[in-house]
Enzyme design. Structure first.
Site, PDB file in Angstrom:
ATOM      1  N   GLY A  54       0.830  -1.199   0.000  1.00  0.00           N
ATOM      2  CA  GLY A  54       0.000   0.000   0.000  1.00  0.00           C
ATOM      3  C   GLY A  54       0.863   1.247   0.000  1.00  0.00           C
ATOM      4  O   GLY A  54       1.983   1.253   0.519  1.00  0.00           O
ATOM      5  N   SER A  55       0.347   2.330  -0.575  1.00  0.00           N
ATOM      6  CA  SER A  55       1.035   3.619  -0.476  1.00  0.00           C
ATOM      7  C   SER A  55       0.846   4.183   0.940  1.00  0.00           C
ATOM      8  O   SER A  55       0.090   3.646   1.741  1.00  0.00           O
ATOM      9  CB  SER A  55       0.483   4.593  -1.511  1.00  0.00           C
ATOM     10  OG  SER A  55       0.812   4.164  -2.808  1.00  0.00           O
ATOM     11  N   GLY A  56       1.541   5.275   1.232  1.00  0.00           N
ATOM     12  CA  GLY A  56       1.428   5.897   2.550  1.00  0.00           C
ATOM     13  C   GLY A  56       2.610   5.594   3.456  1.00  0.00           C
ATOM     14  O   GLY A  56       2.659   6.062   4.592  1.00  0.00           O
ATOM     15  N   HIS A  57       3.574   4.785   2.936  1.00  0.00           N
ATOM     16  CA  HIS A  57       4.746   4.428   3.735  1.00  0.00           C
ATOM     17  C   HIS A  57       6.017   5.038   3.148  1.00  0.00           C
ATOM     18  O   HIS A  57       7.118   4.585   3.456  1.00  0.00           O
ATOM     19  CB  HIS A  57       4.907   2.905   3.788  1.00  0.00           C
ATOM     20  CG  HIS A  57       3.691   2.173   4.243  1.00  0.00           C
ATOM     21  ND1 HIS A  57       3.134   2.385   5.480  1.00  0.00           N
ATOM     22  CD2 HIS A  57       2.925   1.247   3.632  1.00  0.00           C
ATOM     23  CE1 HIS A  57       2.062   1.598   5.614  1.00  0.00           C
ATOM     24  NE2 HIS A  57       1.906   0.909   4.509  1.00  0.00           N
ATOM     25  N   LYS A 105       6.048  -7.930   2.327  1.00  0.00           N
ATOM     26  CA  LYS A 105       5.758  -7.715   3.749  1.00  0.00           C
ATOM     27  C   LYS A 105       4.575  -8.597   4.149  1.00  0.00           C
ATOM     28  O   LYS A 105       3.638  -8.786   3.359  1.00  0.00           O
ATOM     29  CB  LYS A 105       5.418  -6.241   4.024  1.00  0.00           C
ATOM     30  CG  LYS A 105       6.539  -5.277   3.644  1.00  0.00           C
ATOM     31  CD  LYS A 105       6.347  -3.873   4.213  1.00  0.00           C
ATOM     32  CE  LYS A 105       5.075  -3.192   3.783  1.00  0.00           C
ATOM     33  NZ  LYS A 105       4.888  -3.046   2.315  1.00  0.00           N
ATOM     34  N   ASP A 110      -1.094  -8.545   0.528  1.00  0.00           N
ATOM     35  CA  ASP A 110       0.184  -8.548  -0.199  1.00  0.00           C
ATOM     36  C   ASP A 110       0.612  -9.979  -0.515  1.00  0.00           C
ATOM     37  O   ASP A 110       1.053 -10.284  -1.630  1.00  0.00           O
ATOM     38  CB  ASP A 110       1.293  -7.879   0.640  1.00  0.00           C
ATOM     39  CG  ASP A 110       1.108  -6.364   0.740  1.00  0.00           C
ATOM     40  OD1 ASP A 110       0.082  -5.847   0.276  1.00  0.00           O
ATOM     41  OD2 ASP A 110       1.996  -5.700   1.305  1.00  0.00           O
ATOM     42  N   HIS A 219      -0.083   0.541   9.727  1.00  0.00           N
ATOM     43  CA  HIS A 219      -1.380   1.043   9.260  1.00  0.00           C
ATOM     44  C   HIS A 219      -2.231   1.482  10.436  1.00  0.00           C
ATOM     45  O   HIS A 219      -3.435   1.631  10.327  1.00  0.00           O
ATOM     46  CB  HIS A 219      -2.127  -0.035   8.485  1.00  0.00           C
ATOM     47  CG  HIS A 219      -1.303  -0.709   7.466  1.00  0.00           C
ATOM     48  ND1 HIS A 219      -0.650  -1.896   7.704  1.00  0.00           N
ATOM     49  CD2 HIS A 219      -0.979  -0.333   6.199  1.00  0.00           C
ATOM     50  CE1 HIS A 219       0.022  -2.239   6.604  1.00  0.00           C
ATOM     51  NE2 HIS A 219      -0.153  -1.309   5.691  1.00  0.00           N
TER      52      HIS A 219
END
Lengths: 333, 333
Positions: A54-57, A105, A110, A219
């Site tokens: 996911g994006s945001g990391h 991860k 994922d 998250h």
């Protein structure tokens, strides 16, 4: 929700457009399906390495594409797994004939999507290996995860495997490096504040002004305990004890100490955390031989810190010191 | 106040202890008076470069000490000028016989104390030059400042002057590089949230959930206007218009575009800002030839963004590309 964005649905695409404009010398950005790939991919004869999530990391993973680290990264929507077609297309784009390693991860989405992509790639005749990183000692199972979550060690695995691939090692040798990081790395994090996912519009969780979440996931998944806020040194002890006792790390071990900001914690506080974590290593006779301090695996603007210890050997030191040239990590080249 | 600290009065000292433990290969930390200095200082025959200012803007300045950038940095308390004795001792520590350049941000306390330190150093027979950076186009005068505030161009001046000094240039030549950056760089910032100074314990200013501060200073000084929150692209336009029209930057100019986080703004949002700023440059026929994107001159955990344009020439490009090896900025060595 107070964010520096335009349309919440366009955050990832507009960010990727920014990356493409900023770093054309290092990476290309492919849209639909979305992936960030080395400008010179595929590198013939070199093992390709891809990761995603996911994006945001950020900077993980797209910021780690370049010489000496990843060949491609697949960004999903914010905190949402990328799809198998992203991973399959990225795998094809980086296959220089020596096979491709997927660094995954440990989150259910994922895992499932990378497995599907690997199966499809193998069906097309590519060699693919996968390693699942699951270094977070905070909880056994979690929201979105069976088993331990994959966190800080992922950054270190991407660096070390990237160097191994540049040195011409085979797919099985690069995979062995990744397995070593998986086995020798342990992490734990904490949060002072939540973050807000743009398309959700509200904080992922509520944390009163005088409380912190120990063992939080990247998250915002619940951790071990919600406790009254403590001085930094006590918080670092709460993170280090479970990490050190888990492997366990022992007197005489040489380690890389990675102190990471979840995004909203300033550098001045990271160095206060580093100081105490280093002292705790010293008390255990553990020798800190390398370090990484900064915002590398983040949770948007969450205020919080994670600590990762990775036990190092001679070969890992050599791989760590190898040049790297990516938007998010660079030295020596 | 929710911070990852121990005693608010010990924040800077504990941070410096962390820096000393983390980067002994690059820097030494001197306590009482406090300064961070290159591990190999003084470098004989090289112009020494020092800067300094209140803490809370990390990695500036202590994170920029090392090969190709600063020889020393003097950190004051958070958002408080360092004292003349820090600057004098740092000047002595880096004087390799070719003189010392002081890079000073335009804040009344910094100006006064650096002037005093320079006078004392000259009285002891050292050659000292000083350049005051005042690149913030937001307001003419401000809290703590007569004239324009010194912000993002400072980072770029430290990088370019550091390279010039490594290349063996004289004190007057290195000073000329700094004056060129001062003249050719313009910046403006904005905030979504305030930050909290540890020893104050409360946010520096209040900003309602639906408002932003346009033209904010790096200590939370008031800017041009407090406005309803807008989409990122409109905010970037509000920052870029005053910057571009001030120098003015013109069609055909080659620039470095620096998009900076005030600390609490995640990288994903910086790339959204970069995308729009780049497009605005394109519309003006201004060519972006280099960039810097990240948290380099911060205001603790403030959420916000600043943009700096620096008009580049052939020599500045060469200096920018020169290797740099500091805790906060590194490439090519």
């Amino acid at each position: 929700m107070k964010k520096f964005i335009n349309d919440p649905e366009m955050v990832v695409v507009e960010e990727l457009e920014g990356v493409a404009l900023a770093h054309p010398d290092l990476v290309k950005v492919h849209f639909d399906p979305n992936y960030v790939v080395r400008a010179d991919a595929p590198v013939q004869g070199k093992v390709g390495i891809i990761s995603g999530g996911g994006s945001g990391h950020e900077p993980m993973h797209g910021g780690f594409v370049g010489y000496g680290m990843l060949d491609a990264a697949c960004p999903g929507a914010v905190f949402t797994s990328p799809t198998p077609d992203q991973m399959l297309e990225a795998t094809k784009a980086v296959d220089g004939g020596a096979g491709v390693l997927h660094i995954v991860k440990n989150y259910t989405g994922d895992i499932m999507n990378f497995e599907m992509a690997a199966d499809l790639a193998k069906a097309e005749g590519m060699q693919v290996e996968s390693v699942v990183i699951d270094d977070d000692v905070a909880v056994q199972d979690s929201l979105w995860t069976a088993g331990r979550r994959g966190v800080g060690s992922t950054v270190l695995a991407e660096k070390l495997c990237g160097a191994a691939a540049e040195l011409g090692r085979s797919l099985s040798e690069v995979t062995d490096v990744c397995i070593k990081v998986k086995n020798m790395g342990r992490s734990m994090g904490m949060a002072l504040t939540s973050c807000t996912v743009p398309h959700a519009g509200e904080p992922t969780f509520d944390l009163p002004e005088d409380e912190m979440e120990i063992g939080v996931g990247i998250h915002g998944e619940p951790g071990r305990a919600r406790l009254p806020l403590k001085p930094a040194d006590e918080i670092v002890e709460m993170l280090m004890e479970p990490i050190v006792s888990d492997l366990p790390y022992k007197a005489g071990d040489e380690v890389l100490l990675f102190v990471n900001s979840m995004g909203g914690t300033p550098l001045i506080e990271l160095y206060i955390a580093y100081r105490k974590a280093y002292q705790i290593c010293e008390q255990h006779g553990i020798k800190v031989v390398r370090n990484l301090i900064g915002s590398y695996i983040t949770s948007l603007e969450m205020a919080g810190v994670s600590i990762t210890l990775l036990k190092m050997d001679e070969d890992m030191l050599k791989l760590w010191d190898h040049p790297v040239l990516t938007p998010g990590l660079r030295w020596g080249k």
